[in-house]
Scaffold this motif. Structure first.
Motif, PDB file in Angstrom:
ATOM      1  N   VAL A 201      29.691  -2.073 -95.415  1.00  0.00           N
ATOM      2  CA  VAL A 201      30.931  -2.515 -94.776  1.00  0.00           C
ATOM      3  C   VAL A 201      31.631  -1.363 -94.058  1.00  0.00           C
ATOM      4  N   VAL A 202      31.658  -0.183 -94.673  1.00  0.00           N
ATOM      5  CA  VAL A 202      32.312   0.984 -94.066  1.00  0.00           C
ATOM      6  C   VAL A 202      31.361   2.182 -94.120  1.00  0.00           C
ATOM      7  N   PRO A 203      30.344   2.174 -93.286  1.00  0.00           N
ATOM      8  CA  PRO A 203      29.341   3.248 -93.340  1.00  0.00           C
ATOM      9  C   PRO A 203      29.898   4.621 -93.028  1.00  0.00           C
ATOM     10  N   ALA A 204      31.059   4.705 -92.356  1.00  0.00           N
ATOM     11  CA  ALA A 204      31.635   6.009 -92.029  1.00  0.00           C
ATOM     12  C   ALA A 204      32.402   6.629 -93.185  1.00  0.00           C
TER      13      ALA A 204
ATOM     14  N   GLU B  29      25.266  -2.885-107.392  1.00  0.00           N
ATOM     15  CA  GLU B  29      25.495  -3.776-106.259  1.00  0.00           C
ATOM     16  C   GLU B  29      26.655  -3.318-105.382  1.00  0.00           C
ATOM     17  N   LEU B  30      27.699  -2.790-106.007  1.00  0.00           N
ATOM     18  CA  LEU B  30      28.930  -2.516-105.270  1.00  0.00           C
ATOM     19  C   LEU B  30      28.795  -1.350-104.303  1.00  0.00           C
ATOM     20  N   ILE B  31      28.179  -0.265-104.725  1.00  0.00           N
ATOM     21  CA  ILE B  31      28.080   0.903-103.841  1.00  0.00           C
ATOM     22  C   ILE B  31      27.334   0.574-102.550  1.00  0.00           C
ATOM     23  N   PRO B  32      26.178  -0.082-102.592  1.00  0.00           N
ATOM     24  CA  PRO B  32      25.530  -0.450-101.317  1.00  0.00           C
ATOM     25  C   PRO B  32      26.374  -1.396-100.470  1.00  0.00           C
ATOM     26  N   GLU B  33      27.118  -2.299-101.101  1.00  0.00           N
ATOM     27  CA  GLU B  33      27.985  -3.200-100.332  1.00  0.00           C
ATOM     28  C   GLU B  33      29.053  -2.415 -99.578  1.00  0.00           C
ATOM     29  N   ILE B  34      29.671  -1.457-100.248  1.00  0.00           N
ATOM     30  CA  ILE B  34      30.692  -0.641 -99.596  1.00  0.00           C
ATOM     31  C   ILE B  34      30.090   0.153 -98.441  1.00  0.00           C
TER      32      ILE B  34
ATOM     33  N   CYS C   5      33.468  -5.104-109.203  1.00  0.00           N
ATOM     34  CA  CYS C   5      33.167  -6.083-108.141  1.00  0.00           C
ATOM     35  C   CYS C   5      34.212  -7.183-108.012  1.00  0.00           C
ATOM     36  N   SER C   6      35.370  -7.022-108.627  1.00  0.00           N
ATOM     37  CA  SER C   6      36.419  -8.033-108.481  1.00  0.00           C
ATOM     38  C   SER C   6      37.150  -7.910-107.150  1.00  0.00           C
TER      39      SER C   6
END
Length: 258
Positions: A45-48, A37-42, A113-114
């Motif tokens: 949020v910051v695609p660059a 879950e975390l890697i796609p969220e990052i 994910c914290s």
């Protein structure tokens, strides 16, 4: 070292409002379900920014998962280590990765994910006036909604001790949600740290303070890990106390730790 482009120089990721080339680091041991879950969220949020996962040979398939991500996305990288070598050395490995590939900033999050990625833009914005930006639970606006009193008290005590022993002025010295300017952080890659585990968080701030770093704290909301169990225990807590006392004593002699 592994990943679809782990040995290639990173592309320039400059964008409006960005401090330059940014890599997000995640130090992981048995965090497969969280990283799903975390890697796609990052990335949303910051695609660059690029992402590097430092995996300590997790038996739950964390490394394999990151390899799958990296095969589809050249901005994701994996550094595999031989075993569970400690959070501190994993963070140093992330510093080394960022230094060797010419990133301007390394932004570190816990892999469980914290540390919600939604706070990353505010942290990056604060780099304009700082060398280290701390995602802080203990400045106005910072929150820890789910902690019991005992855990709050323990954290408060650790942070108070860090300010007393190490001369730190920052409020949240034990959290890992931070953005480091690599001109300074790269000077620590070959340093001999006392801490191998969670006490690294206080020691790295102490060392950066000695290098003249400017610190800024940005409020965040700390959330409980989504999957798995915390790796913090009493042994780690006492180890952190011992490291801070030793570093505090080093301030009283002409030559501190190198």
């Amino acid at each position: 070292m592994e990943g679809s482009s782990a040995e290639q120089a990173p592309r320039g990721h400059e964008q409006t409002g960005s401090p330059g080339r940014v890599v997000v680091s995640l130090c992981a041991y048995n965090e497969h379900d969280n990283l799903v879950e975390l890697i796609p969220e990052i990335r949303r949020v910051v695609p660059a920014a690029d992402i590097v996962v430092i995996d300590d040979n997790s038996p739950d398939g964390t490394g394999e998962l990151v390899r799958e991500f990296a095969a589809r996305d050249p901005q994701i990288h994996l550094v595999s280590r031989a075993g569970k070598l400690g959070l501190g050395t994993a963070t140093i490995e992330a510093f080394r990765f960022a230094r060797d590939r010419g990133y301007d900033w390394l932004l570190n999050l816990d892999a469980d994910c914290s540390h919600p990625p939604r706070f990353i833009p505010a942290i990056l914005a604060a780099t304009e006036n700082a060398d280290v930006v701390i995602g802080s639970r203990y400045v106005p606006g910072g929150k820890i909604p789910d902690w019991p009193f005992r855990r709050r008290l323990m954290s408060w005590g650790i942070n108070a001790l860090a300010r007393t022993c190490l001369g730190l002025k920052t409020q949240d010295n034990s959290g890992a949600f931070r953005c480091y300017q690599m001109t300074l952080a790269s000077q620590l890659v070959d340093a001999r740290f006392l801490a191998k585990g969670y006490a690294f968080q206080e020691e790295v701030l102490y060392r950066l303070k000695r290098l003249g770093a400017r610190f800024v704290e940005v409020p965040i909301t700390f959330e409980e890990r989504r999957f798995g169990r915390t790796k913090i225990n009493l042994k780690e807590m006492f180890a952190a106390l011992a490291v801070m006392f030793r570093l505090g004593l080093s301030r009283l002699v002409p030559r501190g730790p190198r």
